[in-house]
Design an enzyme around this catalytic site. Sequence first.
Site, PDB file in Angstrom:
ATOM      1  CG  HIS A  97      19.365 -26.156  -6.996  1.00 42.71           C
ATOM      2  ND1 HIS A  97      20.529 -26.341  -7.700  1.00 42.71           N
ATOM      3  CD2 HIS A  97      18.821 -27.388  -6.821  1.00 42.71           C
ATOM      4  CE1 HIS A  97      20.689 -27.644  -7.938  1.00 42.71           C
ATOM      5  NE2 HIS A  97      19.670 -28.295  -7.409  1.00 42.71           N
ATOM      6  CD  GLU A 100      21.841 -23.167  -6.869  1.00 44.32           C
ATOM      7  OE1 GLU A 100      21.714 -23.253  -8.099  1.00 44.32           O
ATOM      8  OE2 GLU A 100      22.321 -24.073  -6.160  1.00 44.32           O
ATOM      9  CG  HIS A 204      21.877 -24.352 -11.492  1.00 48.39           C
ATOM     10  ND1 HIS A 204      21.551 -25.294 -10.545  1.00 48.39           N
ATOM     11  CD2 HIS A 204      21.345 -24.786 -12.654  1.00 48.39           C
ATOM     12  CE1 HIS A 204      20.848 -26.268 -11.107  1.00 48.39           C
ATOM     13  NE2 HIS A 204      20.712 -25.985 -12.397  1.00 48.39           N
ATOM     14  CD  GLU A 294      26.080 -23.712 -11.367  1.00 49.94           C
ATOM     15  OE1 GLU A 294      25.796 -22.884 -10.473  1.00 49.94           O
ATOM     16  OE2 GLU A 294      25.808 -24.915 -11.299  1.00 49.94           O
TER      17      GLU A 294
HETATM   18 ZN   LIG Z   1      21.953 -25.165  -8.558  1.00 50.97          ZN
END
Ligand SMILES: [Zn+2]
Length: 439
Positions: A97, A100, A204, A294
């Site tokens: 992404h 990110e 992420h 994440e």
């Molecule tokens: Zn993401």
Amino acid sequence: MMPKSRTTVSLLLLPLVLWLPCLPHILGQNVVPFEYHDYSQVTQVLREFHQNYSDITHLYSIGQSVQGRELWVIAISDNPTVHEVGEPEVQYVGNIHGNEVIGKELLLHLLEHLAGGYGKNGTISSYLNTTRVHILPAMNPDGLQGSLEGDCYSSIGRENARSYDLNRNFPDKFEVNTQPIQPETQAIMNWTRSIPFSLSAIFHGGAVVANYPWDNTPLGQNGPSIYSRSPDDDIYRHLALTYSENHGTMHQGDICSGDFFEDGISNGADWYPLRGGMQDWVYIHGECLTVTLEVSCCKYPTQDQLGDHWTQNKNSLIELLLQVHRGIKGQVFINGTDVPVSEATVTIGDRDNTFHTTSDGEFWRILVPGQYSVTVSKAGFSSETRTVIVPGNLTFSAVIEDFYLVENGTSSAPNASVPSLTFIITSTLICLLKVKTVF
Ligand SMILES: [Zn+2]
């Protein structure tokens, strides 16, 4: 007087100013500043590392983004341009992404840490002598270029240049994905199929949690959030915990407002199911254990926080890398020969998944400590099942178990059932790692 004095000082400083950018080269190493790197700066950093560490790095592109930006990967190992038989391969991917961005920066600092430590730090040297690590800092460079520093929550820059979310763009295990496969996705698929990766991590932002397959469920992404257990759930929990417990705060589970993840980990679909994720695809089609990390509550925090993020994640990044040497590995041969058997299936107990041997007959299965029944089979051969003990200590090699399959219609040659001497050797000679203190 003052203007003249200033001019004189400026002229005196000019050589120093011109010299400063060369400092890393003069010192014989690169230093990655805690500053954001856009696409061209990522490219520049990777080129400089490859230039200064040419013996242990290999810079290559796996394809181009929609807007024609190269998807650069840097591989780092003692022999970085080739797959060495028996050596596991690791894949770290950032910035799927585009907005990110912390993973991208962490991967550049990890590169600096590994390259700078080779030949100086015993653990890093041993690791890179026995492993190849492939780092793709920016999988979605087009999205990155449209993203904004300080934008914590919006989706600006999340998607690729054709407005596709790349983490919804892969063929899905549980339901049909009608999205056209994007160039960035296709590049990842080709790359993942071309190298026998055993371990992968995808970075992420927007939460702080280590997430593991499955990301989707038989009820699909519009169904409820439920625990979607994969055949390797035990080792996935171990890998996720390895990251969260070695992270500065992730294991607390409540780092970002409104979130709570017990021990800082989550099954993907138990958090929320999604269709077309990269994680599930790499696990199934890459036959590679894959986690989603994440690593920041804010998707694009301000630059002054980069140093703290590296401090929080450094041990986790390294500890996870080391896990690729957990479990078993080996080669499969035609009995009585040194001819490898490719595309043989390697099954652990009753785990309902399939891992195949490479063209050199190699296999890797990352496993938690315990006793396993390992079956190797291929059409045209008698299958072989063997009990293997995976020890708790972590070394620079998984337990080595080679198999010799007897072709149907032939008699068994002497080495058909020879116990693995390499298992005994690796169980007794290998040194223990205590990574936190070594790195
Ligand atoms: Zn993401």
